[in-house]
Design a protein around this motif. Structure first.
Motif, mmCIF file in Angstrom:
data_model
loop_
_atom_site.group_PDB
_atom_site.id
_atom_site.type_symbol
_atom_site.label_atom_id
_atom_site.label_comp_id
_atom_site.label_asym_id
_atom_site.label_seq_id
_atom_site.Cartn_x
_atom_site.Cartn_y
_atom_site.Cartn_z
ATOM 1 N N ASN A 99 0.826 -1.208 0.000
ATOM 2 C CA ASN A 99 0.000 0.000 0.000
ATOM 3 C C ASN A 99 0.856 1.252 0.000
ATOM 4 O O ASN A 99 0.555 2.220 -0.704
ATOM 5 C CB ASN A 99 -0.946 0.012 1.204
ATOM 6 N N GLU A 100 1.932 1.255 0.795
ATOM 7 C CA GLU A 100 2.836 2.400 0.830
ATOM 8 C C GLU A 100 3.507 2.626 -0.522
ATOM 9 O O GLU A 100 3.561 3.747 -1.021
ATOM 10 C CB GLU A 100 3.905 2.213 1.913
ATOM 11 N N ILE A 101 4.040 1.562 -1.082
ATOM 12 C CA ILE A 101 4.687 1.683 -2.391
ATOM 13 C C ILE A 101 3.677 2.194 -3.413
ATOM 14 O O ILE A 101 3.980 3.098 -4.198
ATOM 15 C CB ILE A 101 5.295 0.340 -2.841
ATOM 16 N N GLY A 102 2.484 1.639 -3.395
ATOM 17 C CA GLY A 102 1.459 2.064 -4.343
ATOM 18 C C GLY A 102 1.056 3.521 -4.188
ATOM 19 O O GLY A 102 0.741 4.192 -5.170
ATOM 20 N N SER A 103 1.087 4.039 -2.966
ATOM 21 C CA SER A 103 0.706 5.438 -2.769
ATOM 22 C C SER A 103 1.787 6.396 -3.260
ATOM 23 O O SER A 103 1.489 7.482 -3.729
ATOM 24 C CB SER A 103 0.362 5.707 -1.297
ATOM 25 N N ALA A 129 4.266 1.313 -9.808
ATOM 26 C CA ALA A 129 5.119 0.209 -9.364
ATOM 27 C C ALA A 129 4.421 -1.136 -9.541
ATOM 28 O O ALA A 129 5.070 -2.143 -9.815
ATOM 29 C CB ALA A 129 5.524 0.403 -7.908
ATOM 30 N N PHE A 130 3.108 -1.156 -9.363
ATOM 31 C CA PHE A 130 2.321 -2.379 -9.531
ATOM 32 C C PHE A 130 1.209 -2.101 -10.533
ATOM 33 O O PHE A 130 0.060 -1.891 -10.157
ATOM 34 C CB PHE A 130 1.723 -2.841 -8.196
ATOM 35 N N PRO A 131 1.553 -2.078 -11.820
ATOM 36 C CA PRO A 131 0.526 -1.774 -12.814
ATOM 37 C C PRO A 131 -0.543 -2.865 -12.847
ATOM 38 O O PRO A 131 -0.284 -4.020 -12.506
ATOM 39 C CB PRO A 131 1.308 -1.734 -14.130
ATOM 40 N N ASP A 132 -1.741 -2.461 -13.230
ATOM 41 C CA ASP A 132 -2.809 -3.448 -13.373
ATOM 42 C C ASP A 132 -2.421 -4.461 -14.446
ATOM 43 O O ASP A 132 -1.898 -4.105 -15.497
ATOM 44 C CB ASP A 132 -4.124 -2.764 -13.778
ATOM 45 N N ARG A 133 -2.681 -5.690 -14.147
ATOM 46 C CA ARG A 133 -2.398 -6.781 -15.079
ATOM 47 C C ARG A 133 -3.588 -7.706 -15.098
ATOM 48 O O ARG A 133 -4.381 -7.751 -14.163
ATOM 49 C CB ARG A 133 -1.183 -7.580 -14.615
ATOM 50 N N SER A 136 -7.588 -4.381 -8.145
ATOM 51 C CA SER A 136 -7.807 -4.845 -9.512
ATOM 52 C C SER A 136 -8.590 -6.148 -9.494
ATOM 53 O O SER A 136 -8.703 -6.806 -8.478
ATOM 54 C CB SER A 136 -6.472 -5.048 -10.233
ATOM 55 N N LYS A 137 -9.099 -6.512 -10.619
ATOM 56 C CA LYS A 137 -9.833 -7.783 -10.752
ATOM 57 C C LYS A 137 -8.998 -8.775 -11.551
ATOM 58 O O LYS A 137 -9.488 -9.448 -12.438
ATOM 59 C CB LYS A 137 -11.204 -7.550 -11.410
ATOM 60 N N SER A 138 -7.751 -8.843 -11.224
ATOM 61 C CA SER A 138 -6.815 -9.726 -11.907
ATOM 62 C C SER A 138 -6.967 -11.159 -11.423
ATOM 63 O O SER A 138 -7.539 -11.431 -10.377
ATOM 64 C CB SER A 138 -5.379 -9.276 -11.628
#
Length: 160
Positions: free
Chosen positions: A68-72, A77-81, A108-110
């Motif tokens: 969550n921290e990295i994403g904020s 850093a964690f693109p939707d796939r 995401s709904k990956s």
């Protein structure tokens, strides 16, 4: 941030947390687990209930928090796939890989393909229970588990 309810319920069920007669043994095992960590003694099989009650949720929440921290700070850093493939070597009960799943699944709904490799049969069995529990609730989750001790292989590579 709170521990996912479905994880908390399963932990309580697995260790018999609501059974008062088990409390003294679990309390003793918490102290002995802490001592085993300090001595670097093998602990997986001897204190598995204490490890499950303390370390598993702690590890799961650490991964969720870090992601969550990295994403904020770095949203890319964690693109939707369409699919995430995660390999967790030394997976224990799966706290790391399941933490990744909970951190990304809400965003995401990956599809998630998690693979855990662990040497301890007791840890792997608990991971298998969590995998089945979560896969029955999340149709986008697949988990495969392998029992394999890697330490001797890594030690030979480092020495040689």
């Amino acid at each position: 941030m709170t521990l996912p309810r479905e994880i908390e319920e399963k932990i309580r069920d697995l260790i018999g947390f609501d059974e008062p007669r088990k409390e003294p043994a679990l309390r003793r095992d918490f102290f002995e687990l802490a001592d085993a960590f300090q001595r670097r003694d093998p602990y997986e099989d001897r204190y598995s209930a204490a490890y499950l009650a303390y370390n598993f949720p702690s590890n799961l929440m650490k991964v969720i928090s870090v992601m969550n921290e990295i994403g904020s700070f770095q949203p890319r850093a964690f693109p939707d796939r369409d699919r995430y493939d995660v390999l967790d070597i030394g997976s224990g009960e799966g706290g790391g890989m399941f933490g990744f799943f909970f951190a990304r699944n809400g965003i995401s709904k990956s599809e998630f393909s998690l693979r855990g490799i662990e040497g301890s049969l007791k840890m792997l069995d608990k991971c298998r229970v969590f995998a089945g529990h979560l896969a029955s609730r999340h149709n986008n989750l697949r988990v495969s588990l392998t029992r394999r001790r890697l330490t001797p292989v890594l030690e030979r590579e480092i020495e040689g």
